[in-house]
Design a protein around this motif. Sequence first.
Motif, PDB file in Angstrom:
ATOM      1  N   ALA A 248       0.834  -1.204   0.000  1.00 27.47           N
ATOM      2  CA  ALA A 248       0.000   0.000   0.000  1.00 27.47           C
ATOM      3  C   ALA A 248       0.868   1.253   0.000  1.00 27.47           C
ATOM      4  O   ALA A 248       0.589   2.226  -0.718  1.00 27.47           O
ATOM      5  CB  ALA A 248      -0.933  -0.006   1.207  1.00 27.47           C
ATOM      6  N   SER A 249       1.948   1.246   0.781  1.00 27.57           N
ATOM      7  CA  SER A 249       2.843   2.407   0.821  1.00 27.57           C
ATOM      8  C   SER A 249       3.536   2.596  -0.523  1.00 27.57           C
ATOM      9  O   SER A 249       3.742   3.724  -0.976  1.00 27.57           O
ATOM     10  CB  SER A 249       3.871   2.239   1.942  1.00 27.57           C
ATOM     11  OG  SER A 249       4.747   1.157   1.672  1.00 27.57           O
ATOM     12  N   ALA A 250       3.887   1.494  -1.178  1.00 25.15           N
ATOM     13  CA  ALA A 250       4.551   1.594  -2.471  1.00 25.15           C
ATOM     14  C   ALA A 250       3.624   2.146  -3.544  1.00 25.15           C
ATOM     15  O   ALA A 250       4.033   2.923  -4.411  1.00 25.15           O
ATOM     16  CB  ALA A 250       5.074   0.221  -2.893  1.00 25.15           C
ATOM     17  N   TYR A 251       2.363   1.771  -3.480  1.00 18.49           N
ATOM     18  CA  TYR A 251       1.376   2.227  -4.459  1.00 18.49           C
ATOM     19  C   TYR A 251       0.735   3.558  -4.072  1.00 18.49           C
ATOM     20  O   TYR A 251      -0.072   4.099  -4.832  1.00 18.49           O
ATOM     21  CB  TYR A 251       0.272   1.181  -4.622  1.00 18.49           C
ATOM     22  CG  TYR A 251       0.674  -0.018  -5.453  1.00 18.49           C
ATOM     23  CD1 TYR A 251       1.002   0.110  -6.798  1.00 18.49           C
ATOM     24  CD2 TYR A 251       0.717  -1.285  -4.896  1.00 18.49           C
ATOM     25  CE1 TYR A 251       1.361  -0.987  -7.562  1.00 18.49           C
ATOM     26  CE2 TYR A 251       1.075  -2.398  -5.649  1.00 18.49           C
ATOM     27  CZ  TYR A 251       1.401  -2.241  -6.979  1.00 18.49           C
ATOM     28  OH  TYR A 251       1.753  -3.326  -7.724  1.00 18.49           O
ATOM     29  N   GLY A 252       1.047   4.085  -2.883  1.00 16.46           N
ATOM     30  CA  GLY A 252       0.415   5.316  -2.422  1.00 16.46           C
ATOM     31  C   GLY A 252      -1.058   5.116  -2.148  1.00 16.46           C
ATOM     32  O   GLY A 252      -1.882   6.012  -2.379  1.00 16.46           O
ATOM     33  N   SER A 253      -1.410   3.946  -1.633  1.00 17.91           N
ATOM     34  CA  SER A 253      -2.802   3.603  -1.385  1.00 17.91           C
ATOM     35  C   SER A 253      -3.017   3.336   0.095  1.00 17.91           C
ATOM     36  O   SER A 253      -2.128   3.555   0.931  1.00 17.91           O
ATOM     37  CB  SER A 253      -3.173   2.373  -2.221  1.00 17.91           C
ATOM     38  OG  SER A 253      -4.545   2.066  -2.099  1.00 17.91           O
ATOM     39  N   ARG A 254      -4.234   2.849   0.436  1.00 18.10           N
ATOM     40  CA  ARG A 254      -4.555   2.475   1.806  1.00 18.10           C
ATOM     41  C   ARG A 254      -4.919   1.002   1.842  1.00 18.10           C
ATOM     42  O   ARG A 254      -5.320   0.419   0.833  1.00 18.10           O
ATOM     43  CB  ARG A 254      -5.717   3.310   2.344  1.00 18.10           C
ATOM     44  CG  ARG A 254      -5.391   4.788   2.506  1.00 18.10           C
ATOM     45  CD  ARG A 254      -6.557   5.577   3.106  1.00 18.10           C
ATOM     46  NE  ARG A 254      -7.764   5.500   2.271  1.00 18.10           N
ATOM     47  CZ  ARG A 254      -8.864   4.833   2.578  1.00 18.10           C
ATOM     48  NH1 ARG A 254      -8.904   4.120   3.708  1.00 18.10           N
ATOM     49  NH2 ARG A 254      -9.909   4.833   1.770  1.00 18.10           N
ATOM     50  N   ASP A 255      -4.778   0.415   3.031  1.00 18.94           N
ATOM     51  CA  ASP A 255      -5.113  -0.997   3.213  1.00 18.94           C
ATOM     52  C   ASP A 255      -6.619  -1.118   3.388  1.00 18.94           C
ATOM     53  O   ASP A 255      -7.163  -0.983   4.481  1.00 18.94           O
ATOM     54  CB  ASP A 255      -4.373  -1.559   4.434  1.00 18.94           C
ATOM     55  CG  ASP A 255      -4.682  -3.041   4.648  1.00 18.94           C
ATOM     56  OD1 ASP A 255      -5.443  -3.617   3.849  1.00 18.94           O
ATOM     57  OD2 ASP A 255      -4.156  -3.613   5.625  1.00 18.94           O
ATOM     58  N   THR A 256      -7.308  -1.375   2.277  1.00 20.29           N
ATOM     59  CA  THR A 256      -8.757  -1.569   2.301  1.00 20.29           C
ATOM     60  C   THR A 256      -9.059  -2.962   1.761  1.00 20.29           C
ATOM     61  O   THR A 256      -8.185  -3.633   1.194  1.00 20.29           O
ATOM     62  CB  THR A 256      -9.465  -0.521   1.428  1.00 20.29           C
ATOM     63  OG1 THR A 256      -9.060  -0.714   0.056  1.00 20.29           O
ATOM     64  CG2 THR A 256      -9.103   0.903   1.872  1.00 20.29           C
ATOM     65  N   ARG A 257     -10.289  -3.380   1.909  1.00 21.84           N
ATOM     66  CA  ARG A 257     -10.674  -4.678   1.383  1.00 21.84           C
ATOM     67  C   ARG A 257     -10.518  -4.716  -0.131  1.00 21.84           C
ATOM     68  O   ARG A 257     -10.028  -5.699  -0.709  1.00 21.84           O
ATOM     69  CB  ARG A 257     -12.114  -4.985   1.781  1.00 21.84           C
ATOM     70  CG  ARG A 257     -12.642  -6.318   1.283  1.00 21.84           C
ATOM     71  CD  ARG A 257     -11.741  -7.482   1.634  1.00 21.84           C
ATOM     72  NE  ARG A 257     -11.476  -7.564   3.062  1.00 21.84           N
ATOM     73  CZ  ARG A 257     -10.568  -8.355   3.581  1.00 21.84           C
ATOM     74  NH1 ARG A 257      -9.776  -9.080   2.789  1.00 21.84           N
ATOM     75  NH2 ARG A 257     -10.376  -8.405   4.877  1.00 21.84           N
ATOM     76  N   GLY A 258     -10.875  -3.630  -0.786  1.00 25.82           N
ATOM     77  CA  GLY A 258     -10.710  -3.567  -2.231  1.00 25.82           C
ATOM     78  C   GLY A 258      -9.250  -3.638  -2.637  1.00 25.82           C
ATOM     79  O   GLY A 258      -8.900  -4.297  -3.627  1.00 25.82           O
ATOM     80  N   PHE A 259      -8.378  -2.978  -1.867  1.00 28.82           N
ATOM     81  CA  PHE A 259      -6.948  -3.014  -2.189  1.00 28.82           C
ATOM     82  C   PHE A 259      -6.408  -4.428  -2.008  1.00 28.82           C
ATOM     83  O   PHE A 259      -5.566  -4.877  -2.794  1.00 28.82           O
ATOM     84  CB  PHE A 259      -6.171  -2.037  -1.295  1.00 28.82           C
ATOM     85  CG  PHE A 259      -4.693  -2.059  -1.566  1.00 28.82           C
ATOM     86  CD1 PHE A 259      -4.159  -1.397  -2.655  1.00 28.82           C
ATOM     87  CD2 PHE A 259      -3.827  -2.778  -0.730  1.00 28.82           C
ATOM     88  CE1 PHE A 259      -2.789  -1.435  -2.924  1.00 28.82           C
ATOM     89  CE2 PHE A 259      -2.471  -2.814  -0.990  1.00 28.82           C
ATOM     90  CZ  PHE A 259      -1.951  -2.138  -2.089  1.00 28.82           C
ATOM     91  N   ARG A 260      -6.874  -5.135  -0.998  1.00 27.03           N
ATOM     92  CA  ARG A 260      -6.382  -6.505  -0.788  1.00 27.03           C
ATOM     93  C   ARG A 260      -6.778  -7.416  -1.944  1.00 27.03           C
ATOM     94  O   ARG A 260      -5.991  -8.283  -2.353  1.00 27.03           O
ATOM     95  CB  ARG A 260      -6.901  -7.056   0.540  1.00 27.03           C
ATOM     96  CG  ARG A 260      -6.286  -6.354   1.753  1.00 27.03           C
ATOM     97  CD  ARG A 260      -6.485  -7.108   3.047  1.00 27.03           C
ATOM     98  NE  ARG A 260      -5.727  -6.452   4.126  1.00 27.03           N
ATOM     99  CZ  ARG A 260      -5.288  -7.061   5.220  1.00 27.03           C
ATOM    100  NH1 ARG A 260      -5.530  -8.347   5.396  1.00 27.03           N
ATOM    101  NH2 ARG A 260      -4.612  -6.397   6.142  1.00 27.03           N
TER     102      ARG A 260
END
Length: 314
Positions: A248-260
């Motif tokens: 998530a840090s590498a992609y500039g995102s957050r740890d969400t269910r959708g991200f997982r």
Amino acid sequence: MSAPHEPLWSIGELAERAGATVKTVRFYSDRGLLPEAARSSGGHRRYGPPALERLRLIRSLRGLGLPLPAVRRVLEDEDAAGPVLETAVDSRLRELGDELRTLRWRAAALELVRDCPPDRRAGRLRLLGALSTPPSTAPLARFWRAWLPARMPARATAAFLEVAVPQPPDAPRPDQVLAFARLHAMTTAPCPDGRRPQPDVHRVAGARGAALLYAGLAEAFALAAAPVRRAQGPRPGEALDAYVAAYASAYGSRDTRGFRRLLADRLAAEARLDRYWELAAVVLSEPGGPAQPTPGSADDWLRAALRQDNAAAA
């Protein structure tokens, strides 16, 4: 010079008393390590008791394998048993350690060839012939440097190489020699298209994002190492959370269910180096013991934990 009533010996007499040869005494005398006490009227060398003690010391030092320059430094030191001797002995011990390591690798390689089926010996010899003895990890490090983003910070690169490049054991088993030889062959072979496959995350995240990724993955792999070592099945928890957070840090995102869910799909499509990690585990594992965790086995465990977590959420 000798004391007034000190006995003087010829070079042959000194050699006999020391249990050495005349050639040996002359050798050390010519090099200034064994000074003579006087000369006879005929010009022959004469030696006193101090020369006998010094000759015995020289032979003891040489018997331990110390080179002549080190012997000279010890003899010139006012305290013959002082720090100069200690330094010389430590240096020789390091040299012997390197020599023993070389011999152990050669012995294990010879066992590998001896126990190989005759029809495979030529290929095995070619494989082993490409290795130095003991082997260098430089080709493996070069492989990974080509894999990592070119502008990744030096500290992050060094930290990754420390865990990705297995160190050759000092006393290897034949199977470890074979595994390291195969690692060497794998990492030095040219890629078919002329360039190394790299994870998609490198392209997306760039050098700075990749540095964040590998720092986070190091933490996640360390957390996963214990259950991997104990052969415990993958499961969600602190290790998986650290793993997802790294991406998530590498992609500039957050740890969400959708991200997982998105991460699981991306990981499934990434290039894999399973064979590298299988061979690394052999190099690192103790005889008869469980396979040592590697970044590859920890990554497998965490990917399975991520799939399990996504399935449970679904």
